[in-house]
Motif scaffolding. Structure first.
Motif, PDB file in Angstrom:
ATOM      1  N   MET A  15       0.841  -1.181   0.000  1.00 56.52           N
ATOM      2  CA  MET A  15       0.000   0.000   0.000  1.00 56.52           C
ATOM      3  C   MET A  15       0.886   1.244   0.000  1.00 56.52           C
ATOM      4  SD  MET A  15      -2.724   1.018   2.900  1.00 56.52           S
ATOM      5  CE  MET A  15      -3.353   2.652   2.984  1.00 56.52           C
ATOM      6  N   ALA A  16       0.656   2.177  -0.897  1.00 59.69           N
ATOM      7  CA  ALA A  16       1.435   3.410  -0.980  1.00 59.69           C
ATOM      8  C   ALA A  16       0.751   4.505  -0.175  1.00 59.69           C
ATOM      9  CB  ALA A  16       1.581   3.835  -2.427  1.00 59.69           C
ATOM     10  N   MET A  17       1.560   5.292   0.516  1.00 53.40           N
ATOM     11  CA  MET A  17       1.065   6.382   1.330  1.00 53.40           C
ATOM     12  C   MET A  17       1.625   7.681   0.755  1.00 53.40           C
ATOM     13  SD  MET A  17       1.828   7.058   5.407  1.00 53.40           S
ATOM     14  CE  MET A  17       1.659   5.349   5.758  1.00 53.40           C
ATOM     15  N   GLN A  18       0.826   8.754   0.802  1.00 52.65           N
ATOM     16  CA  GLN A  18       1.284  10.045   0.313  1.00 52.65           C
ATOM     17  C   GLN A  18       1.062  11.070   1.419  1.00 52.65           C
ATOM     18  OE1 GLN A  18       0.082  10.903  -3.691  1.00 52.65           O
ATOM     19  NE2 GLN A  18       0.196  13.098  -3.378  1.00 52.65           N
ATOM     20  N   VAL A  19       2.114  11.833   1.755  1.00 56.87           N
ATOM     21  CA  VAL A  19       2.019  12.838   2.809  1.00 56.87           C
ATOM     22  C   VAL A  19       2.712  14.120   2.358  1.00 56.87           C
ATOM     23  CG1 VAL A  19       1.927  11.150   4.686  1.00 56.87           C
ATOM     24  CG2 VAL A  19       4.113  12.071   3.983  1.00 56.87           C
ATOM     25  N   GLY A  20       2.278  15.225   2.917  1.00 56.41           N
ATOM     26  CA  GLY A  20       2.918  16.501   2.642  1.00 56.41           C
ATOM     27  C   GLY A  20       4.220  16.628   3.406  1.00 56.41           C
ATOM     28  N   ALA A  21       5.065  17.559   2.968  1.00 65.57           N
ATOM     29  CA  ALA A  21       6.385  17.744   3.578  1.00 65.57           C
ATOM     30  C   ALA A  21       6.284  18.101   5.052  1.00 65.57           C
ATOM     31  CB  ALA A  21       7.166  18.812   2.816  1.00 65.57           C
ATOM     32  N   PHE A  22       5.343  18.966   5.429  1.00 68.26           N
ATOM     33  CA  PHE A  22       5.204  19.355   6.834  1.00 68.26           C
ATOM     34  C   PHE A  22       4.825  18.149   7.688  1.00 68.26           C
ATOM     35  CE2 PHE A  22       2.718  20.762  10.477  1.00 68.26           C
ATOM     36  CZ  PHE A  22       3.613  21.630  11.072  1.00 68.26           C
ATOM     37  N   GLU A  23       3.856  17.370   7.210  1.00 67.06           N
ATOM     38  CA  GLU A  23       3.450  16.165   7.948  1.00 67.06           C
ATOM     39  C   GLU A  23       4.602  15.172   8.031  1.00 67.06           C
ATOM     40  OE1 GLU A  23       0.219  12.513   7.911  1.00 67.06           O
ATOM     41  OE2 GLU A  23       0.070  14.076   6.392  1.00 67.06           O
ATOM     42  N   ALA A  24       5.379  15.038   6.970  1.00 66.50           N
ATOM     43  CA  ALA A  24       6.518  14.119   6.979  1.00 66.50           C
ATOM     44  C   ALA A  24       7.527  14.530   8.042  1.00 66.50           C
ATOM     45  CB  ALA A  24       7.174  14.080   5.607  1.00 66.50           C
ATOM     46  N   LYS A  25       7.786  15.831   8.131  1.00 63.53           N
ATOM     47  CA  LYS A  25       8.729  16.323   9.133  1.00 63.53           C
ATOM     48  C   LYS A  25       8.184  16.093  10.544  1.00 63.53           C
ATOM     49  CE  LYS A  25       9.148  20.731   9.917  1.00 63.53           C
ATOM     50  NZ  LYS A  25       9.473  22.159   9.874  1.00 63.53           N
ATOM     51  N   THR A  26       6.901  16.330  10.713  1.00 57.07           N
ATOM     52  CA  THR A  26       6.280  16.201  12.023  1.00 57.07           C
ATOM     53  C   THR A  26       6.157  14.750  12.477  1.00 57.07           C
ATOM     54  OG1 THR A  26       5.017  18.197  11.544  1.00 57.07           O
ATOM     55  CG2 THR A  26       4.245  16.849  13.369  1.00 57.07           C
ATOM     56  N   HIS A  27       5.915  13.849  11.540  1.00 56.20           N
ATOM     57  CA  HIS A  27       5.638  12.442  11.876  1.00 56.20           C
ATOM     58  C   HIS A  27       6.654  11.482  11.264  1.00 56.20           C
ATOM     59  CE1 HIS A  27       1.830  13.659  13.581  1.00 56.20           C
ATOM     60  NE2 HIS A  27       1.583  14.357  12.479  1.00 56.20           N
ATOM     61  N   ALA A  33       6.252   2.758   9.026  1.00 56.50           N
ATOM     62  CA  ALA A  33       5.480   2.257   7.889  1.00 56.50           C
ATOM     63  C   ALA A  33       6.411   1.697   6.814  1.00 56.50           C
ATOM     64  CB  ALA A  33       4.607   3.372   7.316  1.00 56.50           C
ATOM     65  N   VAL A  34       7.520   2.373   6.559  1.00 59.91           N
ATOM     66  CA  VAL A  34       8.487   1.901   5.570  1.00 59.91           C
ATOM     67  C   VAL A  34       9.100   0.581   6.027  1.00 59.91           C
ATOM     68  CG1 VAL A  34      10.702   2.417   4.464  1.00 59.91           C
ATOM     69  CG2 VAL A  34       8.953   4.199   4.639  1.00 59.91           C
ATOM     70  N   GLU A  35       9.370   0.457   7.322  1.00 60.64           N
ATOM     71  CA  GLU A  35       9.903  -0.814   7.849  1.00 60.64           C
ATOM     72  C   GLU A  35       8.932  -1.963   7.622  1.00 60.64           C
ATOM     73  OE1 GLU A  35      12.897   0.155  11.500  1.00 60.64           O
ATOM     74  OE2 GLU A  35      10.765   0.319  11.929  1.00 60.64           O
ATOM     75  N   ARG A  36       7.631  -1.651   7.605  1.00 59.40           N
ATOM     76  CA  ARG A  36       6.616  -2.679   7.345  1.00 59.40           C
ATOM     77  C   ARG A  36       6.474  -2.969   5.853  1.00 59.40           C
ATOM     78  NH1 ARG A  36       3.831   0.592  11.025  1.00 59.40           N
ATOM     79  NH2 ARG A  36       2.539   1.432   9.349  1.00 59.40           N
ATOM     80  N   GLY A  37       7.267  -2.272   5.028  1.00 65.96           N
ATOM     81  CA  GLY A  37       7.250  -2.536   3.597  1.00 65.96           C
ATOM     82  C   GLY A  37       6.441  -1.552   2.776  1.00 65.96           C
ATOM     83  N   GLU A  38       5.885  -0.526   3.412  1.00 66.94           N
ATOM     84  CA  GLU A  38       5.104   0.460   2.667  1.00 66.94           C
ATOM     85  C   GLU A  38       6.010   1.436   1.929  1.00 66.94           C
ATOM     86  OE1 GLU A  38       1.700   2.286   4.547  1.00 66.94           O
ATOM     87  OE2 GLU A  38       1.773   0.787   6.140  1.00 66.94           O
ATOM     88  N   ARG A  39       5.486   2.032   0.912  1.00 70.73           N
ATOM     89  CA  ARG A  39       6.179   3.061   0.128  1.00 70.73           C
ATOM     90  C   ARG A  39       5.509   4.387   0.476  1.00 70.73           C
ATOM     91  NH1 ARG A  39       8.274   2.619  -5.626  1.00 70.73           N
ATOM     92  NH2 ARG A  39       8.346   4.769  -6.329  1.00 70.73           N
ATOM     93  N   VAL A  40       6.297   5.388   0.866  1.00 70.89           N
ATOM     94  CA  VAL A  40       5.758   6.686   1.281  1.00 70.89           C
ATOM     95  C   VAL A  40       6.255   7.753   0.311  1.00 70.89           C
ATOM     96  CG1 VAL A  40       5.644   8.407   3.121  1.00 70.89           C
ATOM     97  CG2 VAL A  40       5.734   5.974   3.709  1.00 70.89           C
ATOM     98  N   THR A  41       5.318   8.446  -0.326  1.00 72.78           N
ATOM     99  CA  THR A  41       5.659   9.545  -1.222  1.00 72.78           C
ATOM    100  C   THR A  41       5.463  10.847  -0.468  1.00 72.78           C
ATOM    101  OG1 THR A  41       4.930   8.289  -3.144  1.00 72.78           O
ATOM    102  CG2 THR A  41       5.115  10.675  -3.414  1.00 72.78           C
ATOM    103  N   ILE A  42       6.496  11.697  -0.456  1.00 74.49           N
ATOM    104  CA  ILE A  42       6.426  12.994   0.207  1.00 74.49           C
ATOM    105  C   ILE A  42       6.193  14.048  -0.864  1.00 74.49           C
ATOM    106  CG2 ILE A  42       7.651  14.668   1.640  1.00 74.49           C
ATOM    107  CD1 ILE A  42       9.234  12.280   2.785  1.00 74.49           C
ATOM    108  N   THR A  43       5.201  14.907  -0.630  1.00 70.26           N
ATOM    109  CA  THR A  43       4.844  15.923  -1.611  1.00 70.26           C
ATOM    110  C   THR A  43       5.082  17.320  -1.053  1.00 70.26           C
ATOM    111  OG1 THR A  43       2.550  16.040  -0.851  1.00 70.26           O
ATOM    112  CG2 THR A  43       3.047  14.456  -2.592  1.00 70.26           C
ATOM    113  N   ARG A  44       5.251  18.262  -1.973  1.00 72.94           N
ATOM    114  CA  ARG A  44       5.306  19.675  -1.615  1.00 72.94           C
ATOM    115  C   ARG A  44       4.309  20.367  -2.547  1.00 72.94           C
ATOM    116  NH1 ARG A  44      10.859  21.574  -1.874  1.00 72.94           N
ATOM    117  NH2 ARG A  44      11.021  20.799   0.240  1.00 72.94           N
ATOM    118  N   ARG A  45       3.314  20.983  -1.937  1.00 70.66           N
ATOM    119  CA  ARG A  45       2.239  21.641  -2.693  1.00 70.66           C
ATOM    120  C   ARG A  45       1.586  20.679  -3.679  1.00 70.66           C
ATOM    121  NH1 ARG A  45       5.907  26.828  -3.397  1.00 70.66           N
ATOM    122  NH2 ARG A  45       5.557  27.722  -1.342  1.00 70.66           N
ATOM    123  N   GLY A  46       1.428  19.438  -3.236  1.00 73.45           N
ATOM    124  CA  GLY A  46       0.744  18.438  -4.046  1.00 73.45           C
ATOM    125  C   GLY A  46       1.582  17.726  -5.080  1.00 73.45           C
TER     126      GLY A  46
END
Length: 81
Positions: free
Chosen positions: A1-13, A20-33
């Protein structure tokens, strides 16, 4: 399952995203979408195929300004001739 988060949320969390990445998920970090980075497990980082790499580089190139054509252009940039 792929997850998408904004840069601020990525920094905060970051610790939650790393779990989540350790569990094998792929996380895409976005800036202004727009995607700017992808977090993947280390073993998955080397799995990117040639075609996918070409697409990633083409997308990066489209987002960046063109650079000088040569070392000479870089050296002479801003000089009066």
């Amino acid at each position: 399952m792929a997850m998408q988060v904004g840069a601020f949320e990525a920094k905060t969390h970051l610790s939650r995203l790393l779990a989540a990445v350790e569990r094998g998920e792929r996380v895409t970090i976005t800036r202004r979408g727009k995607p700017v980075a992808v977090l993947v497990p280390p073993e998955a980082a080397g799995e990117m195929g040639g075609e996918e790499l070409v697409q990633e580089f083409a997308a990066l190139r489209a987002r960046t300004r063109p650079g000088p054509e040569s070392i000479r252009d870089l050296r002479d940039h801003g000089r009066d001739r």
